[in-house]
Design a protein around this motif. Sequence first.
Motif, short mmCIF file in Angstrom:
data_model
loop_
_atom_site.label_atom_id
_atom_site.label_comp_id
_atom_site.label_asym_id
_atom_site.label_seq_id
_atom_site.Cartn_x
_atom_site.Cartn_y
_atom_site.Cartn_z
N GLY A 97 0.78 -1.23 0.00
CA GLY A 97 0.00 0.00 0.00
C GLY A 97 0.81 1.27 0.00
O GLY A 97 0.27 2.35 0.29
N ILE A 98 2.10 1.19 -0.36
CA ILE A 98 2.95 2.38 -0.34
C ILE A 98 3.22 2.91 -1.74
O ILE A 98 3.97 3.88 -1.90
CB ILE A 98 4.29 2.10 0.37
N ALA A 99 2.64 2.29 -2.76
CA ALA A 99 2.83 2.74 -4.14
C ALA A 99 1.62 2.34 -4.97
O ALA A 99 0.82 1.48 -4.57
CB ALA A 99 4.11 2.15 -4.75
N ARG A 100 1.48 2.96 -6.12
CA ARG A 100 0.39 2.64 -7.02
C ARG A 100 0.68 1.36 -7.79
O ARG A 100 1.79 0.84 -7.76
CB ARG A 100 0.16 3.80 -8.00
N TYR A 101 -0.35 0.87 -8.49
CA TYR A 101 -0.17 -0.34 -9.28
C TYR A 101 0.85 -0.07 -10.38
O TYR A 101 0.82 1.00 -11.01
CB TYR A 101 -1.50 -0.77 -9.88
N PRO A 102 1.74 -1.02 -10.66
CA PRO A 102 2.78 -0.79 -11.67
C PRO A 102 2.17 -0.47 -13.03
O PRO A 102 1.16 -1.05 -13.44
CB PRO A 102 3.54 -2.12 -11.70
N SER A 103 2.80 0.45 -13.73
CA SER A 103 2.35 0.86 -15.06
C SER A 103 3.43 0.51 -16.08
O SER A 103 4.61 0.39 -15.74
CB SER A 103 2.06 2.36 -15.09
N PRO A 104 3.06 0.36 -17.36
CA PRO A 104 4.06 0.03 -18.40
C PRO A 104 5.09 1.13 -18.55
O PRO A 104 4.81 2.31 -18.35
CB PRO A 104 3.21 -0.14 -19.66
N ARG A 105 6.27 0.74 -18.92
CA ARG A 105 7.32 1.70 -19.20
C ARG A 105 7.20 2.19 -20.63
O ARG A 105 6.81 1.44 -21.52
CB ARG A 105 8.70 1.07 -18.97
N LYS A 106 7.55 3.47 -20.84
CA LYS A 106 7.37 4.10 -22.14
C LYS A 106 8.69 4.63 -22.68
O LYS A 106 9.56 5.06 -21.92
CB LYS A 106 6.36 5.26 -22.03
N ARG A 107 8.79 4.60 -24.00
CA ARG A 107 9.97 5.15 -24.66
C ARG A 107 9.97 6.68 -24.50
O ARG A 107 8.93 7.32 -24.59
CB ARG A 107 9.94 4.80 -26.14
N GLY A 108 11.14 7.23 -24.24
CA GLY A 108 11.26 8.66 -24.02
C GLY A 108 11.10 9.05 -22.57
O GLY A 108 11.47 10.17 -22.19
N ARG A 109 10.56 8.15 -21.76
CA ARG A 109 10.40 8.42 -20.34
C ARG A 109 11.15 7.42 -19.48
O ARG A 109 11.63 7.77 -18.39
CB ARG A 109 8.91 8.40 -19.97
#
Length: 415
Positions: A97-109
Amino acid sequence: MISRGYLYKLKPTPAQASLFAQFAGVCRLIYNIALEQRRDHWQAYRRATGNGISYVGQARELTELRRDYDWIAAVHVTPQQQALRDLDRAYQNWFKGIARYPSPRKRGRNDTFRFQGREIETRSLNGSWSEVRLPKIGWVRFRDTRPLRGKINNVTISLASNGWHIAFSLAIEHEAPANIAPAVGIDRGVSNTLSLSTGEHISVPASLADLDHRQRKAQRVLSRRKRGSRRYAKARRRVAALSARRGRIRRDWHHRASFDLSRRFGTVVIEDLNTRNMTGSARGTLAEPGTNVRQKAGLNRSILNQGWHLFETLLAYKLEEQGGALVKVPAHNTSRTCFACGAVDSRSRKNQANFVCTACGHRDHADINAAKVILRRNTASMLVEEGHRASVEARTIGEAKRQTGNLRPSGRGRC
């Protein structure tokens, strides 16, 4: 033993820059495939095997993937394994509960990859340049702005708007000295970034406001460009460059300010602020629209431009290294309380700068008065008087120098 990160600017050849992009792309792909597997196929995997998806299982499948695809095998295995470890840690943080659900990694970021410390080697070329040997890439030059010290735990390569950088994570032998320097209270604000109980005002460079104006102007230009065109890409790079420059100036200022304070003071007392909640949008919903939305957006932008949370993070570890302590006290009514008599009245603050107590007539700069109140709240008498819980620092009168934050009344464990 302390952990520190040293960041340097790389100067890769065109061939090495191409390899960097290839490494970052493959690691990003491995992370996203593993995320999709955990997100969409965990139930079928559990029914088929009776076990959940873990790092060990995905690392085993990575070995098979590298055997089947040469372009994945061309990239060193360690950065790919580190990507899987990052995903596993992201899930653990989400479960806690200390972070949000993982999100995909993006090119440029998310153009980044990491090696373990035992796999790399460094050597000095002259007083300004050094080299680092990266597996399957070779020797890469970097601008040596300060000497490395300690043991290298890992090395991270990342792409920013001004080129590729390398960050060394170091474990350094260190024993904090006894710190008998005086205490100080700090009030964080918008007009004055830091106001000290000693009467000093410290503010971020004025150039940040000009860069913010130029960045918003560049963003308006970007909004008029056709997505996918060359002019859109050029405008986007312009916005990214201005944003990165603002970030570098802000970080440099916060590093210098926090280091100066850590050397001058043994205990620094600040307000316990939740910056994320303070900078929340006032937009509301369609059913219940918010009020003063534009004014709140401007205030949020000003708060974020000061970098309050960054300052707190940097100051905490710099104080710990110097043997000092960072203490947080309740923020309620610090700007309305008179330091001289303790009276609380919103009318005492005449404007942003002037504080005139309606009870005793005490006059002071409003931010300086607040900083003095914040410092005084680290004493047991003030906390009891205002109905707040006393910290260990207040109850032991300086014996708990290494503790950070307010503890439970029993003195056992952290909040």
